[in-house]
Design an enzyme around this catalytic site. Structure first.
Site, mmCIF file in Angstrom:
data_model
loop_
_atom_site.group_PDB
_atom_site.id
_atom_site.type_symbol
_atom_site.label_atom_id
_atom_site.label_comp_id
_atom_site.label_asym_id
_atom_site.label_seq_id
_atom_site.Cartn_x
_atom_site.Cartn_y
_atom_site.Cartn_z
ATOM 1 N N GLU A 192 0.833 -1.210 0.000
ATOM 2 C CA GLU A 192 0.000 0.000 0.000
ATOM 3 C C GLU A 192 0.864 1.255 0.000
ATOM 4 O O GLU A 192 1.290 1.707 1.064
ATOM 5 C CB GLU A 192 -0.939 0.005 1.222
ATOM 6 C CG GLU A 192 -1.820 1.260 1.272
ATOM 7 C CD GLU A 192 -2.776 1.282 2.463
ATOM 8 O OE1 GLU A 192 -2.746 0.356 3.298
ATOM 9 O OE2 GLU A 192 -3.551 2.246 2.554
ATOM 10 N N LYS A 207 -2.620 -2.043 -3.017
ATOM 11 C CA LYS A 207 -3.666 -1.189 -2.431
ATOM 12 C C LYS A 207 -3.263 0.271 -2.607
ATOM 13 O O LYS A 207 -2.495 0.805 -1.820
ATOM 14 C CB LYS A 207 -3.843 -1.531 -0.943
ATOM 15 C CG LYS A 207 -4.830 -0.610 -0.221
ATOM 16 C CD LYS A 207 -5.288 -1.195 1.095
ATOM 17 C CE LYS A 207 -6.138 -0.207 1.857
ATOM 18 N NZ LYS A 207 -6.835 -0.807 2.985
HETATM 19 P P1 13P Z 1 -9.380 4.160 4.387
HETATM 20 O O1 13P Z 1 -10.266 3.434 3.412
HETATM 21 O O2 13P Z 1 -10.139 4.775 5.532
HETATM 22 O O3 13P Z 1 -8.437 5.121 3.708
HETATM 23 O O4 13P Z 1 -8.478 3.071 5.090
HETATM 24 C C1 13P Z 1 -7.954 2.057 4.354
HETATM 25 C C2 13P Z 1 -6.683 1.621 4.947
HETATM 26 O O5 13P Z 1 -6.533 0.486 5.338
HETATM 27 C C3 13P Z 1 -5.573 2.574 5.028
HETATM 28 O O6 13P Z 1 -4.388 1.902 5.331
#
Ligand code: 13P
Length: 342
Positions: free
Chosen positions: A179, A221
């Protein structure tokens, strides 16, 4: 590493019509969320809240493929003694675990961060696998501020750490969610977000290749390509969909099974509408599945409806089931405005 098994898990995480519930808020973040509804954050209230979500049968069975947990939650039992992990598995969803230790100031780069948590990670992954986790998450944070931030140094340091984490996950037969979140907090326009996101993704996939991470057993992600919250010119749903898909087609290899978006501060309905537009209009141009891994965009409504009161559980579960269904439809490109009221 068993790549067939990793690939099977990754494909399961992006099952058509389903997506991921990010319920891995750290102790500090969940306290902030509870403060907003006037509920004290204790081990029991955190358990009660998350148990309520995981016991929402229709949402979990039909629209949630996996749940990202925090270290405390993967060890917790429901009120009746059932492990929370078992509730998730019994609903047919895959348990996952956040393993990073948060974004910390990056030396020599004022205003930027690098995500920590590599020390001891091999041992922690083995323990999480034994506790039932089949995928993990590591979040890197890339801020946009003027022309100087992000620096190439910040992106390189974070990409390197993401790849080291991903390699360790695969060694432990755990699918890494990588991510690299480009924040939407600034006043930058959508084109600046496009450039930073493209550079970040290309740097990340370079590092994953350099460190021998198998893309077939990896999930990305990312943020969507979107204008900063404080930008006076906000892009339309169509423009966000078009630019996000264009950017990913340029930067994300086809071997990756799936991409699951974070919501990042978008409203519930925006997050759904954007995902839907991409799947409705561009599905035949995308080699990977496109789905959701939302925290706030799935939880804001049930959190508010719950308010910490047992008598509100049915309403809160209804709110969660609704958002899960809307996003499940968006994964199929079958959502429309009119369904929100239904
Ligand atoms: P949000 O969808 O609230 O941005 O959170 C997702 C997430 O896991 C961020 O690391």
């Amino acid at each position: 590493m068993n790549l067939d098994e990793l690939n099977k898990i990754a494909l399961g995480m992006v099952t058509p019509g389903k997506g991921i519930l990010a319920a891995d808020e750290s102790s500090g973040t969940i306290k902030k969320r509870f403060d907003s509804i006037g509920v004290e954050s204790t081990e029991d209230t955190r358990r009660d809240y998350r148990e309520m979500l995981f016991r929402t049968e229709t949402a979990m069975r039909e629209h949630i493929s996996g749940v990202i947990l925090f270290d405390e939650t993967i060890r917790q039992n429901a009120k009746d003694g059932t492990p929370l992990v078992k509730l998730i598995q019994d609903a047919g969803a895959i348990p996952g675990i956040k393993v990073d230790m948060g974004a910390k100031p990056l030396a020599g780069a004022p205003g930027e961060t690098v995500t920590e948590g590599l020390d001891g990670l091999r041992e922690r992954l083995a323990e999480y696998h034994a506790l039932g986790a089949r995928f993990a998450k590591w979040r890197a944070v890339i801020d946009i501020d003027g022309a100087e931030i992000p620096s190439g140094y910040c992106i390189a340091a974070n990409a390197h750490a993401l790849a080291r984490y991903a390699a360790l996950c695969q060694e432990a037969n755990i699918v890494p969610i990588v991510e690299p979140e480009v924040l939407m907090d600034g006043d930058h326009d959508i084109d600046r977000c496009y450039d930073v996101t493209e550079f970040t993704l290309k740097s990340l996939f370079d590092e994953l290749y350099a460190q021998d991470v198998a893309l077939e057993g990896t999930i990305l992600k990312p943020n969507m390509v979107i204008a900063g919250k404080k930008c006076p010119v906000q892009a339309s749903v169509g423009e966000v969909a078009e630019k996000t898909v264009k950017c990913f087609r340029a930067a994300v290899p086809a071997a990756l099974p799936g991409i699951v978006f974070l919501s990042g501060g978008q409203s519930d309905q925006e997050a759904t509408a954007h995902l839907n537009a991409m799947n409705a209009e561009y599905k035949d141009q995308m080699p990977w599945a496109l789905s959701f891994s939302y925290g706030r965009a799935l939880q804001a409504a049930p959190l508010k409806a719950w308010g910490g009161k047992a008598e509100n559980i049915p309403a809160a579960q209804g709110a969660f089931a609704h958002r899960a269904r809307m996003n499940g439809l968006a994964q199929l490109g079958e959502w429309s405005d009119g369904l929100e009221a239904a």
